[in-house]
Design a protein around this motif. Structure first.
Motif, PDB file in Angstrom:
ATOM      1  N   UNK A 182     -20.410 -35.931  10.016  1.00 57.51           N
ATOM      2  CA  UNK A 182     -20.421 -35.510  11.415  1.00 57.51           C
ATOM      3  C   UNK A 182     -21.812 -34.921  11.636  1.00 57.51           C
ATOM      4  N   UNK A 183     -22.731 -35.768  12.107  1.00 59.30           N
ATOM      5  CA  UNK A 183     -24.143 -35.421  12.191  1.00 59.30           C
ATOM      6  C   UNK A 183     -24.391 -34.354  13.256  1.00 59.30           C
ATOM      7  N   UNK A 184     -23.744 -34.510  14.372  1.00 60.55           N
ATOM      8  CA  UNK A 184     -23.743 -33.527  15.453  1.00 60.55           C
ATOM      9  C   UNK A 184     -22.290 -33.398  15.894  1.00 60.55           C
ATOM     10  N   UNK A 185     -21.897 -32.333  16.587  1.00 58.85           N
ATOM     11  CA  UNK A 185     -20.489 -32.189  16.989  1.00 58.85           C
ATOM     12  C   UNK A 185     -19.950 -33.446  17.704  1.00 58.85           C
ATOM     13  N   UNK A 186     -18.824 -33.964  17.193  1.00 53.48           N
ATOM     14  CA  UNK A 186     -18.150 -35.159  17.730  1.00 53.48           C
ATOM     15  C   UNK A 186     -19.017 -36.416  17.638  1.00 53.48           C
ATOM     16  N   UNK A 187     -20.062 -36.358  16.821  1.00 54.97           N
ATOM     17  CA  UNK A 187     -20.989 -37.475  16.679  1.00 54.97           C
ATOM     18  C   UNK A 187     -21.013 -37.881  15.202  1.00 54.97           C
ATOM     19  N   UNK A 188     -20.142 -38.816  14.843  1.00 53.21           N
ATOM     20  CA  UNK A 188     -19.963 -39.244  13.458  1.00 53.21           C
ATOM     21  C   UNK A 188     -20.763 -40.513  13.173  1.00 53.21           C
ATOM     22  N   UNK A 189     -21.230 -40.614  11.929  1.00 58.30           N
ATOM     23  CA  UNK A 189     -21.837 -41.845  11.428  1.00 58.30           C
ATOM     24  C   UNK A 189     -21.234 -42.089  10.055  1.00 58.30           C
ATOM     25  N   UNK A 190     -21.089 -43.354   9.678  1.00 58.87           N
ATOM     26  CA  UNK A 190     -20.558 -43.632   8.355  1.00 58.87           C
ATOM     27  C   UNK A 190     -20.708 -45.084   7.961  1.00 58.87           C
ATOM     28  N   UNK A 215     -45.922 -35.183   9.872  1.00 59.28           N
ATOM     29  CA  UNK A 215     -45.678 -33.790  10.250  1.00 59.28           C
ATOM     30  C   UNK A 215     -44.546 -33.730  11.273  1.00 59.28           C
ATOM     31  N   UNK A 216     -44.047 -32.533  11.504  1.00 61.79           N
ATOM     32  CA  UNK A 216     -43.025 -32.325  12.543  1.00 61.79           C
ATOM     33  C   UNK A 216     -43.610 -32.660  13.915  1.00 61.79           C
ATOM     34  N   UNK A 217     -44.887 -32.332  14.142  1.00 62.13           N
ATOM     35  CA  UNK A 217     -45.516 -32.646  15.429  1.00 62.13           C
ATOM     36  C   UNK A 217     -45.536 -34.151  15.685  1.00 62.13           C
ATOM     37  N   UNK A 218     -45.806 -34.937  14.628  1.00 62.35           N
ATOM     38  CA  UNK A 218     -45.771 -36.396  14.778  1.00 62.35           C
ATOM     39  C   UNK A 218     -44.367 -36.862  15.170  1.00 62.35           C
ATOM     40  N   UNK A 219     -43.367 -36.240  14.569  1.00 60.77           N
ATOM     41  CA  UNK A 219     -41.978 -36.587  14.918  1.00 60.77           C
ATOM     42  C   UNK A 219     -41.707 -36.332  16.396  1.00 60.77           C
ATOM     43  N   UNK A 220     -42.134 -35.194  16.882  1.00 61.89           N
ATOM     44  CA  UNK A 220     -41.902 -34.844  18.281  1.00 61.89           C
ATOM     45  C   UNK A 220     -42.546 -35.888  19.199  1.00 61.89           C
ATOM     46  N   UNK A 221     -43.781 -36.262  18.890  1.00 68.44           N
ATOM     47  CA  UNK A 221     -44.494 -37.273  19.690  1.00 68.44           C
ATOM     48  C   UNK A 221     -43.737 -38.596  19.664  1.00 68.44           C
ATOM     49  N   UNK A 261     -34.584 -33.779  26.435  1.00 66.48           N
ATOM     50  CA  UNK A 261     -35.374 -32.752  25.746  1.00 66.48           C
ATOM     51  C   UNK A 261     -34.485 -31.956  24.784  1.00 66.48           C
ATOM     52  N   UNK A 262     -33.253 -31.703  25.207  1.00 63.99           N
ATOM     53  CA  UNK A 262     -32.299 -30.960  24.381  1.00 63.99           C
ATOM     54  C   UNK A 262     -31.978 -31.730  23.094  1.00 63.99           C
ATOM     55  N   UNK A 263     -31.739 -33.035  23.217  1.00 68.78           N
ATOM     56  CA  UNK A 263     -31.438 -33.869  22.034  1.00 68.78           C
ATOM     57  C   UNK A 263     -32.645 -33.915  21.098  1.00 68.78           C
ATOM     58  N   UNK A 264     -33.833 -34.014  21.676  1.00 69.86           N
ATOM     59  CA  UNK A 264     -35.042 -34.042  20.851  1.00 69.86           C
ATOM     60  C   UNK A 264     -35.162 -32.748  20.064  1.00 69.86           C
ATOM     61  N   UNK A 317     -35.005 -29.828  14.918  1.00 68.92           N
ATOM     62  CA  UNK A 317     -34.527 -28.726  14.072  1.00 68.92           C
ATOM     63  C   UNK A 317     -33.801 -29.267  12.846  1.00 68.92           C
ATOM     64  N   UNK A 318     -33.112 -30.384  12.995  1.00 67.46           N
ATOM     65  CA  UNK A 318     -32.432 -31.021  11.866  1.00 67.46           C
ATOM     66  C   UNK A 318     -33.445 -31.629  10.886  1.00 67.46           C
ATOM     67  N   UNK A 319     -34.591 -32.080  11.405  1.00 70.48           N
ATOM     68  CA  UNK A 319     -35.610 -32.730  10.572  1.00 70.48           C
ATOM     69  C   UNK A 319     -36.105 -31.825   9.446  1.00 70.48           C
ATOM     70  N   UNK A 320     -36.281 -30.548   9.726  1.00 71.61           N
ATOM     71  CA  UNK A 320     -36.756 -29.625   8.688  1.00 71.61           C
ATOM     72  C   UNK A 320     -35.770 -29.569   7.527  1.00 71.61           C
ATOM     73  N   UNK A 321     -34.496 -29.542   7.827  1.00 77.70           N
ATOM     74  CA  UNK A 321     -33.453 -29.524   6.793  1.00 77.70           C
ATOM     75  C   UNK A 321     -33.481 -30.839   6.011  1.00 77.70           C
TER      76      UNK A 321
END
Length: 193
Positions: free
Chosen positions: A75-83, A128-134, A144-147, A152-156
């Motif tokens: 469950x990657x995000x709430x109610x958002x499953x992948x498998x 880098x994280x900045x490259x990810x954002x771009x 913007x909220x999903x991004x 924040x998940x990327x660091x983990x």
């Protein structure tokens, strides 16, 4: 007939793993077939059910979990499953083809634990994280909220990189594709001329 091997790619969203996986799928000698994941999220853009993902409702996804139909799921995000459906992997391996996965880090490590000898895990690392954002903003597919949630998940996710068999730094896409080609060819025992 020899069963295929499992080639598992994982990375934070926007790192370029899907682009690399699609590149590898275009190389016939690698004998790859894409493992289509199941997902409980909405389709994006031109995505096609049964080609990009098996799109399921959260309720149907949970039923398949209960029935133990997944090789791995999250469950990657709430109610958002992948498998990954076990039947999908069996179908490809039994045909003697190599399975290539484009999944999250947790699922990648679960597959490696279940099939240590048949699996290689490859982590695609962004510069880098900045490259990810771009890159994520450049997609123009998410709010913007999903991004922010993905960043924040990327660091983990990046903290798990040392647990993978191989890390490919994607600071130059053509180099990353070539490196991935060599890694996969070596793993499946393909003799390069």
């Amino acid at each position: 007939m020899k069963r295929g091997k499992l080639i598992v790619f994982a990375a934070p969203s926007g790192a370029g793993k899907t682009t690399i996986v699609h590149h590898l799928l275009g190389i016939p000698e690698l004998n790859l077939e894409f493992s289509i994941s199941a997902a409980s999220r909405e389709k994006r853009g031109n995505e096609v059910d049964g080609k990009d993902y098996y799109f399921l409702s959260p309720k149907d996804f949970r039923q398949k979990i209960k029935n133990k139909e997944f090789l791995e799921w999250e469950e990657v995000y709430p109610e958002n499953y992948y498998g990954t459906l076990q039947t999908e992997v069996d179908r490809i391996c039994d045909a003697g083809r190599n399975v290539i996965f484009d999944i999250d880090v947790v699922g990648a490590l679960r597959i490696k634990r279940k099939f240590p000898d048949e699996t290689i895990t490859i982590f695609v690392e962004p510069p880098s994280i900045n490259d990810l954002i771009v890159r994520l903003k450049g997609r123009k597919t998410e709010s913007e909220e999903k991004i922010k949630m993905r960043v924040s998940k990327a660091a983990v996710e990046m903290a798990t990189a040392p647990q993978f068999d191989v890390i490919i730094l994607n600071d130059h896409l053509e180099n990353a594709k070539a490196e991935a080609e060599k890694i996969v060819a070596d793993f499946i025992g393909l003799e390069k001329e």
